[in-house]
Design an enzyme around this catalytic site. Sequence first.
Site, PDB file in Angstrom:
ATOM      1  N   GLU A 179     -18.750  20.265 -30.405  1.00 45.75           N
ATOM      2  CA  GLU A 179     -18.066  20.260 -29.104  1.00 45.75           C
ATOM      3  C   GLU A 179     -17.364  21.598 -28.833  1.00 45.75           C
ATOM      4  O   GLU A 179     -16.198  21.773 -29.179  1.00 45.75           O
ATOM      5  CB  GLU A 179     -17.041  19.117 -29.025  1.00 45.75           C
ATOM      6  CG  GLU A 179     -16.359  19.047 -27.660  1.00 45.75           C
ATOM      7  CD  GLU A 179     -15.323  17.939 -27.547  1.00 45.75           C
ATOM      8  OE1 GLU A 179     -14.850  17.695 -26.413  1.00 45.75           O
ATOM      9  OE2 GLU A 179     -14.967  17.333 -28.569  1.00 45.75           O
ATOM     10  N   LYS A 216     -21.631  18.251 -27.415  1.00 41.79           N
ATOM     11  CA  LYS A 216     -20.709  17.685 -26.423  1.00 41.79           C
ATOM     12  C   LYS A 216     -20.181  18.848 -25.603  1.00 41.79           C
ATOM     13  O   LYS A 216     -19.454  19.699 -26.125  1.00 41.79           O
ATOM     14  CB  LYS A 216     -19.579  16.905 -27.095  1.00 41.79           C
ATOM     15  CG  LYS A 216     -18.634  16.249 -26.094  1.00 41.79           C
ATOM     16  CD  LYS A 216     -17.728  15.195 -26.735  1.00 41.79           C
ATOM     17  CE  LYS A 216     -16.767  14.611 -25.705  1.00 41.79           C
ATOM     18  NZ  LYS A 216     -16.007  13.454 -26.199  1.00 41.79           N
TER      19      LYS A 216
END
Length: 298
Positions: A179, A216
């Site tokens: 992420e 992400k």
Amino acid sequence: MNMAKAHMLEKIKNQDGFIAALDQSGGSTPKALRLYGIEEDAYRGDDEMFDLVHQMRTRIITSDVFNGSRVLGAILFENTLDRKIAGLDSAAYLWQKKNIVPFLKVDKGLVDEENGVQLMKAMPDLGKLLDKANQQGVFGTKMRSVIKLANEAGIRALVEQQFSIAKEILAKELTPIIEPEIDIHSPEKAAAEALLKTALLAQLDALPGDKPVMLKLTLPESDNFYLECIKHPKVLKVVALSGGYTRAQANDKVTANHGMIASFSRALTEGLSQKQTDQDFNQALDNAIESIFQASKS
């Protein structure tokens, strides 16, 4: 790969749905509780705070509307992993009772900004944490770092750190969610996205072995900007964080980015309150889940 993880992989790969991010940790929990209607004067110290947030998460997870027909996975904080839901370990409850794939947040927060980015703090006990995750039947992990500006050296270093740790996670037979969040308020958001995509594709191309990772990402300025990442053979799934957008805004952006699915935290729990009756709470949660599910099907 054991049989349970093979089933989890199949679910994430092929089923429609989204991933619930229920992983607020020490720094973000007070805000999550405040939005849920619990002010900071209602608890004293971390233990009471985490008791309250576990009650909130338990109310969400045990709701009949929160199940594997629309929710593919849920990301937990380590404190939640160490607790039980209805007498079962939290990860076991998710998979055995709800058919929802459990993930674990493994990062320890961020260092101060340098070169327009915030790297992750050191994780000296990562190996032990990954072993615990495996023992509890967790499928994958999540780790977050933040990009503030379009600084090429900073973004390259951030992505290199993410993939370096991702390789350790893959070696433990867990699937990492990488992420590298771009701050939605960055004055250089689009330029940062271009640098990030270049850095991600370079690392994905160089990733050894046949085990995939997940990404992400912040919802991009240009629709379908991350299509090359979505279609990359080393990527199991690209999920989107809500990043401060309202649920309606985030859903619209997910709908516009084909192949991306949601992994919302605050946008999932928006409108839920401790004071709601169970009927009102479940109705609000059902509406939230359905809207995010429909956006993620596009």
